[in-house]
Motif scaffolding. Sequence first.
Motif, PDB file in Angstrom:
ATOM      1  N   SER A 319       0.823  -1.211   0.000  1.00 42.55           N
ATOM      2  CA  SER A 319       0.000   0.000   0.000  1.00 42.55           C
ATOM      3  C   SER A 319       0.858   1.264   0.000  1.00 42.55           C
ATOM      4  CB  SER A 319      -0.931   0.008   1.207  1.00 42.55           C
ATOM      5  OG  SER A 319      -0.196  -0.030   2.413  1.00 42.55           O
ATOM      6  N   CYS A 320       2.133   1.141   0.423  1.00 46.51           N
ATOM      7  CA  CYS A 320       3.006   2.322   0.412  1.00 46.51           C
ATOM      8  C   CYS A 320       3.312   2.776  -1.011  1.00 46.51           C
ATOM      9  CB  CYS A 320       4.295   2.051   1.191  1.00 46.51           C
ATOM     10  SG  CYS A 320       5.095   0.465   0.856  1.00 46.51           S
ATOM     11  N   TYR A 321       3.088   1.920  -2.006  1.00 46.90           N
ATOM     12  CA  TYR A 321       3.235   2.348  -3.394  1.00 46.90           C
ATOM     13  C   TYR A 321       2.044   3.189  -3.845  1.00 46.90           C
ATOM     14  CZ  TYR A 321       7.226  -0.757  -4.246  1.00 46.90           C
ATOM     15  OH  TYR A 321       8.460  -1.360  -4.229  1.00 46.90           O
ATOM     16  N   CYS A 322       1.011   3.216  -3.044  1.00 49.12           N
ATOM     17  CA  CYS A 322      -0.215   3.897  -3.445  1.00 49.12           C
ATOM     18  C   CYS A 322      -0.305   5.314  -2.872  1.00 49.12           C
ATOM     19  CB  CYS A 322      -1.439   3.082  -2.991  1.00 49.12           C
ATOM     20  SG  CYS A 322      -2.920   3.358  -3.982  1.00 49.12           S
ATOM     21  N   GLU A 323       0.714   5.744  -2.175  1.00 48.62           N
ATOM     22  CA  GLU A 323       0.715   7.106  -1.654  1.00 48.62           C
ATOM     23  C   GLU A 323       1.065   8.079  -2.778  1.00 48.62           C
ATOM     24  OE1 GLU A 323       2.856   7.675   1.938  1.00 48.62           O
ATOM     25  OE2 GLU A 323       2.227   5.760   2.818  1.00 48.62           O
ATOM     26  N   GLY A 324       0.591   9.298  -2.668  1.00 48.80           N
ATOM     27  CA  GLY A 324       0.822  10.277  -3.722  1.00 48.80           C
ATOM     28  C   GLY A 324      -0.195  10.096  -4.824  1.00 48.80           C
ATOM     29  N   GLU A 325       0.256   9.823  -6.050  1.00 49.41           N
ATOM     30  CA  GLU A 325      -0.623   9.606  -7.200  1.00 49.41           C
ATOM     31  C   GLU A 325      -1.033   8.144  -7.223  1.00 49.41           C
ATOM     32  OE1 GLU A 325      -2.779  11.305 -10.072  1.00 49.41           O
ATOM     33  OE2 GLU A 325      -0.985  12.423  -9.550  1.00 49.41           O
ATOM     34  N   CYS A 326      -2.066   7.796  -6.471  1.00 49.49           N
ATOM     35  CA  CYS A 326      -2.504   6.410  -6.377  1.00 49.49           C
ATOM     36  C   CYS A 326      -3.305   6.038  -7.619  1.00 49.49           C
ATOM     37  CB  CYS A 326      -3.349   6.205  -5.120  1.00 49.49           C
ATOM     38  SG  CYS A 326      -3.756   4.476  -4.811  1.00 49.49           S
ATOM     39  N   VAL A 327      -2.960   4.920  -8.205  1.00 49.16           N
ATOM     40  CA  VAL A 327      -3.617   4.477  -9.431  1.00 49.16           C
ATOM     41  C   VAL A 327      -4.089   3.041  -9.237  1.00 49.16           C
ATOM     42  CG1 VAL A 327      -2.232   5.993 -10.885  1.00 49.16           C
ATOM     43  CG2 VAL A 327      -1.422   3.679 -10.415  1.00 49.16           C
ATOM     44  N   PRO A 328      -5.003   2.574 -10.075  1.00 52.72           N
ATOM     45  CA  PRO A 328      -5.473   1.187  -9.960  1.00 52.72           C
ATOM     46  C   PRO A 328      -4.324   0.194 -10.051  1.00 52.72           C
ATOM     47  CG  PRO A 328      -6.903   2.435 -11.416  1.00 52.72           C
ATOM     48  CD  PRO A 328      -5.733   3.313 -11.122  1.00 52.72           C
ATOM     49  N   SER A 329      -4.519  -0.970  -9.483  1.00 52.80           N
ATOM     50  CA  SER A 329      -3.488  -2.000  -9.460  1.00 52.80           C
ATOM     51  C   SER A 329      -3.083  -2.385 -10.883  1.00 52.80           C
ATOM     52  CB  SER A 329      -4.013  -3.234  -8.715  1.00 52.80           C
ATOM     53  OG  SER A 329      -2.999  -4.194  -8.572  1.00 52.80           O
ATOM     54  N   GLY A 330      -1.785  -2.587 -11.061  1.00 53.36           N
ATOM     55  CA  GLY A 330      -1.284  -2.988 -12.373  1.00 53.36           C
ATOM     56  C   GLY A 330      -0.291  -2.027 -12.970  1.00 53.36           C
ATOM     57  N   ALA A 331      -0.102  -0.859 -12.346  1.00 53.11           N
ATOM     58  CA  ALA A 331       0.881   0.119 -12.809  1.00 53.11           C
ATOM     59  C   ALA A 331       1.552   0.746 -11.588  1.00 53.11           C
ATOM     60  CB  ALA A 331       0.240   1.190 -13.678  1.00 53.11           C
ATOM     61  N   LEU A 332       2.777   1.184 -11.779  1.00 54.41           N
ATOM     62  CA  LEU A 332       3.557   1.750 -10.682  1.00 54.41           C
ATOM     63  C   LEU A 332       3.965   3.169 -11.036  1.00 54.41           C
ATOM     64  CD1 LEU A 332       5.147   1.355  -7.988  1.00 54.41           C
ATOM     65  CD2 LEU A 332       7.063   0.554  -9.389  1.00 54.41           C
ATOM     66  N   ASN A 333       3.713   4.090 -10.111  1.00 56.52           N
ATOM     67  CA  ASN A 333       4.075   5.492 -10.292  1.00 56.52           C
ATOM     68  C   ASN A 333       5.576   5.666 -10.072  1.00 56.52           C
ATOM     69  OD1 ASN A 333       4.362   8.241 -10.323  1.00 56.52           O
ATOM     70  ND2 ASN A 333       2.894   8.650  -8.693  1.00 56.52           N
ATOM     71  N   ALA A 341       8.427  13.547 -14.293  1.00 59.24           N
ATOM     72  CA  ALA A 341       7.591  13.265 -15.462  1.00 59.24           C
ATOM     73  C   ALA A 341       6.438  12.344 -15.043  1.00 59.24           C
ATOM     74  CB  ALA A 341       8.415  12.609 -16.559  1.00 59.24           C
ATOM     75  N   PRO A 342       5.285  12.418 -15.709  1.00 57.66           N
ATOM     76  CA  PRO A 342       4.123  11.582 -15.345  1.00 57.66           C
ATOM     77  C   PRO A 342       4.292  10.143 -15.820  1.00 57.66           C
ATOM     78  CG  PRO A 342       3.579  12.909 -17.248  1.00 57.66           C
ATOM     79  CD  PRO A 342       4.962  13.334 -16.820  1.00 57.66           C
ATOM     80  N   ALA A 343       5.372   9.492 -15.386  1.00 56.18           N
ATOM     81  CA  ALA A 343       5.739   8.170 -15.885  1.00 56.18           C
ATOM     82  C   ALA A 343       5.190   7.080 -14.977  1.00 56.18           C
ATOM     83  CB  ALA A 343       7.256   8.059 -16.005  1.00 56.18           C
ATOM     84  N   PHE A 344       4.597   6.067 -15.595  1.00 59.02           N
ATOM     85  CA  PHE A 344       4.045   4.923 -14.881  1.00 59.02           C
ATOM     86  C   PHE A 344       4.471   3.650 -15.609  1.00 59.02           C
ATOM     87  CE2 PHE A 344       1.610   8.451 -13.535  1.00 59.02           C
ATOM     88  CZ  PHE A 344       1.120   8.165 -12.266  1.00 59.02           C
ATOM     89  N   ILE A 345       4.921   2.671 -14.842  1.00 60.08           N
ATOM     90  CA  ILE A 345       5.400   1.412 -15.401  1.00 60.08           C
ATOM     91  C   ILE A 345       4.322   0.342 -15.243  1.00 60.08           C
ATOM     92  CG2 ILE A 345       7.000  -0.503 -14.946  1.00 60.08           C
ATOM     93  CD1 ILE A 345       8.272   1.609 -16.581  1.00 60.08           C
ATOM     94  N   SER A 346       4.171  -0.479 -16.276  1.00 65.63           N
ATOM     95  CA  SER A 346       3.259  -1.631 -16.217  1.00 65.63           C
ATOM     96  C   SER A 346       3.886  -2.763 -17.014  1.00 65.63           C
ATOM     97  CB  SER A 346       1.890  -1.265 -16.802  1.00 65.63           C
ATOM     98  OG  SER A 346       1.997  -1.049 -18.210  1.00 65.63           O
ATOM     99  N   LEU A 347       3.216  -3.884 -17.050  1.00 65.62           N
ATOM    100  CA  LEU A 347       3.612  -4.935 -17.974  1.00 65.62           C
ATOM    101  C   LEU A 347       3.115  -4.570 -19.372  1.00 65.62           C
ATOM    102  CD1 LEU A 347       2.884  -8.107 -15.797  1.00 65.62           C
ATOM    103  CD2 LEU A 347       5.117  -7.124 -16.346  1.00 65.62           C
TER     104      LEU A 347
END
Length: 494
Positions: A319-333, A341-347
Amino acid sequence: MMTIRKKLLIIFSIGLVLTIIGLTTGILWFMIYSSILNTQLSLTPTSTSYKLWEITPIPMYLKIYMFNLTNYEDFISNNESKTKPNFVEMGPYVFREVDYKVEQKWHDNDTITYQRKRVWHFDKSLSKGDLNDKVTNINPVTASVGYALRHKKPILRDIVDRIMKSLGQQLIITKSVNELLFEGYEDTMLKIAQKTNFTEIPFTKFAWFYGRNGSASYDGTFNMLTGRSNLLDVGIVKEWNFNNRVSYYPGECGEIRGTNGDLWPPLPDNKTVSFFVPDICTSMSVTYDNTTIHEGLIGAKYISDDTTFDNGSIVPSRSCYCEGECVPSGALNISLCKWGAPAFISLPHFYLADPSYRENINGMKPSKEKHELSISIEPKTGVPLNVHAQLQLNLLMQPDHEMSMFKNIKKTFIPMLWFTQEAYLTSNYAHIIKFIIILESLGSITCYGIACIGILIISTGIFLYIKHGLGEEENQVLLSNKSNENDDIGTVNE
């Protein structure tokens, strides 16, 4: 001339020595083997692991797929129907990769500090396309400025919007693959944003891999355990950039965990394994799936699953990955890791991600076979057999009524590119690993075999001794009988 007694003594001595040596080494072989294994698999200047680690000895490839936005006019227009942006995948653009570990400093606490220099060479024969191919998509510089201002006062956002329009700044750009990946392109707004601290991007040009090809400092400085004292620690990263955690994520999400991805300890029964990824400034974990066979070696296969980029909904500790710009599961801020930059990593293609990521766009075709991240590791030695490490880079676009460029945009995660790093253990190195593995049983069999030979020699000596003893008794009986017969003859003559 050597007597029979001396010959038997030599036979017994040889048999006894072989038996003692064989039994002793057989009993102690596990300790001897463990010592050999530790010597070859721990990281030292003369070990087998070091040869596999210092300079990449096996073929390794970086394959990059670009996303081309085919209907950008509809995406940015004031169209009430809001046609979904459509993306067409281009590539792969394949680069042969060689990694060098440089600036090595060995320490007395069984660690080594080093930097990693990656060198990429474009391989047109393996690629589907050319570096001059044109790609249309979001301008990362414009997106970064808008994202940096999202919480600023409306008047400031309006002023910046007017400045960008006066400069002819575009939200959508068309550039060559080479410009977007390595060569870079100049952007006036980038220079202004750097001077006014609206962005932390440190380069004069923008490209996703700008200034990285051949750079030793880009990936940072690692401090890693060598495993000399404990083989189960080999490859574990202790510090990155001289810290044991990163400031980009709070709590345990900021802890540096796992290996560097190049070197692994033996993994006899691990259900999950972790590795630190400097590109996203955090560690990733993959889960055991099944066994695989590569070049005759059996490996434990670890794959990505729905917890890989979980936001805490499945694994509470994330859940600590969800602080700040929290997004649905499956991507990482990773915006803080990438200069704001507004960069988010996913598969790739938002595989295993929440369905909402694909609802606002067209062109995503997630596939387990193609987009699954997987690592196969030989469990006794920790040697990677084959690696498919892949990630997708996305930019978050959000509506902003104070900035005309973002006014008509629906909140959307825009796929920019995805890449896979592939490596396979060659047959030559596979033979070395096979020998190291079979050495455990081969050594034990050899030692006990020597003991058996010794016992056989002793048994032969006993047989010869008994036979020789019986032979002497028979001779004595014959001599005794002859003596009696002579006595009898003498009596008769009298």
